[in-house]
Design a protein around this motif. Structure first.
Motif, mmCIF file in Angstrom:
data_model
loop_
_atom_site.group_PDB
_atom_site.id
_atom_site.type_symbol
_atom_site.label_atom_id
_atom_site.label_comp_id
_atom_site.label_asym_id
_atom_site.label_seq_id
_atom_site.Cartn_x
_atom_site.Cartn_y
_atom_site.Cartn_z
ATOM 1 N N GLY A 66 0.803 -1.252 -0.134
ATOM 2 C CA GLY A 66 -0.270 -0.083 0.062
ATOM 3 C C GLY A 66 0.892 1.238 -0.043
ATOM 4 N N ARG A 92 0.540 8.631 4.693
ATOM 5 C CA ARG A 92 0.400 8.199 3.331
ATOM 6 C C ARG A 92 1.424 8.964 2.384
ATOM 7 N N ASP A 100 1.500 -0.359 4.416
ATOM 8 C CA ASP A 100 0.425 -1.438 4.725
ATOM 9 C C ASP A 100 0.809 -2.856 3.803
ATOM 10 N N GLY A 146 -4.269 -0.514 3.531
ATOM 11 C CA GLY A 146 -4.105 -0.981 2.210
ATOM 12 C C GLY A 146 -4.919 -0.038 1.154
ATOM 13 N N GLU A 147 -4.724 1.334 1.643
ATOM 14 C CA GLU A 147 -5.498 2.475 0.705
ATOM 15 C C GLU A 147 -4.552 2.565 -0.610
ATOM 16 N N ALA A 148 -4.489 1.534 -1.159
ATOM 17 C CA ALA A 148 -3.548 1.745 -2.487
ATOM 18 C C ALA A 148 -4.432 2.431 -3.577
ATOM 19 N N VAL A 161 -2.901 -6.172 5.372
ATOM 20 C CA VAL A 161 -3.130 -6.251 4.004
ATOM 21 C C VAL A 161 -2.107 -7.455 3.589
ATOM 22 N N ARG A 168 -6.819 -6.776 1.685
ATOM 23 C CA ARG A 168 -6.613 -7.252 3.195
ATOM 24 C C ARG A 168 -6.409 -8.245 3.639
#
Length: 360
Positions: A73, A130, A105, A156-158, A196, A172
């Motif tokens: 991530g 981030r 992540d 995991g906010e890719a 993740v 995740r």
């Protein structure tokens, strides 16, 4: 020659050592840096299942070659940090920032970078951050401009890029699933309540980065001490001064303040030279940056008359392929210079080998 008296004030001066470091990249580092250019962060999975970011080419535990690339991530967690109140030249930000180790992540190791934060009170271990991408990316670690605080969704906010399927993005990982480590079961560290599972990645990109040139620079203040301050003060008067050991009687040029053989202080100053003898030399064939000397040229060790230690200097006034051991030379000074520009032949017969063999 008679001893010389005088103890000038110790000198100091700012100095800079700077050079470009050029290296080629293997498949893992090439994929990592090319991925950053494409706003993708890649890690590598080790034989025991850990994900290392930044990736390495050999397993740090088993030394086996590893090529199992995975995408992690672009959000992560600060594991430790230090506040930098006065950024220096070439650092990621020109305003105060925090150096942070960020475990992205899906990764099991942390990445060192800068965190843009208003002050140290805004930074803490465990905070979510981030990636802030650079506007222009070239395939370097600086493609990550810095990290910034992040209070969005879970781990995991890719970023899903154009043409990317949902299945190929980092997934995740169930919190209860252990990550294998050296044969032991280690519980994953929660990231925003979730963890993740990084997705496999081929590491293939269009126009991959295959090499980098990184500037290396060291700024420091040099203080030569009293012995070399006297030496430099004499050079400004176009004289060369060494110091004699009171025990072994050797004369050291440049002086060191102590005899390296006897371990005693050297205080008696002795003027040497100005002529000397080439004891050994090398031919330089690679042109140095910002040095206005055409190659090839010769750098030599020169034993000045009366000295028991050779100093090094450039040889001029003679073709490079005619320089030889035993060549007698003299200094050449430029107007306003504080040291000889180079040494040139005196025209005397070459020195006998036995007269300088102990100084090679």
């Amino acid at each position: 020659m008679p001893p010389i008296s005088g103890t000038p004030e110790a000198l100091s001066a700012p100095l800079v050592v700077e050079f470009p470091f050029t290296r080629s990249l293997g498949p893992v580092q090439s994929a990592f840096l090319t991925g950053l250019r494409e706003r993708t962060v890649l890690g590598v999975r080790t034989t025991d299942g850990r994900v290392l970011v930044p990736p390495v080419e050999y397993d740090p535990v088993t030394a086996e070659e590893i090529r199992d690339l995975v995408e992690v991530g672009t959000t992560g967690t600060v594991t430790t940090w230090a506040w930098n109140p006065a950024p220096r030249r070439g650092q990621p930000l020109d305003t105060p920032f925090a150096w942070v180790l960020v475990r992205l992540d899906g990764a099991d190791t942390a990445l060192l970078h800068a965190l843009d934060a208003p002050g140290p009170d805004a930074v803490h271990t465990g905070m979510r951050v981030r990636v802030r991408w650079a506007g222009e990316r070239t395939g370097a670690i600086t493609d990550i401009a810095c990290f910034e605080p992040y209070e969005g969704g879970g781990a995991g906010e890719a970023v899903q890029r154009s043409g990317e399927s949902a299945e190929s993005a980092p997934r995740r990982r169930e919190p209860a699933e252990p990550v294998p480590h050296g044969g032991e079961s280690v519980e994953p560290v929660p990231h925003g309540g979730e963890s993740v599972e990084p997705a496999s990645h081929s590491g293939e990109f269009a126009d991959p980065v295959t090499g980098i040139t990184a500037p290396a620079r060291l700024d420091y203040t040099y203080a030569p001490g009293r012995a070399q301050s006297r030496y430099l003060a004499a050079l400004a008067e176009r004289r060369t001064v060494g110091e004699r050991c009171p025990s072994c009687r050797k004369v050291y040029v440049p002086p060191r303040g102590a005899c390296p053989t006897c371990g005693v202080a050297t205080r008696d100053q002795v003027e040497v030279g100005p002529d000397g003898t080439v004891t050994t030399f090398c031919i330089v064939n690679i042109k140095a940056k910002n040095l206005d000397i055409e190659v090839p040229y010769v750098y030599a060790h020169i034993a000045l008359d009366g000295a028991d230690l050779a100093l090094h200097a450039r040889i001029g006034g003679i073709p490079y392929d005619r320089v030889r051991m035993g060549l007698r030379v003299e200094p050449v000074w430029r107007d306003g210079s504080r040291y000889p520009d180079h040494y040139r032949p005196t025209g005397e017969p070459d020195a006998d080998y036995d007269s300088y063999k102990e100084l090679i």
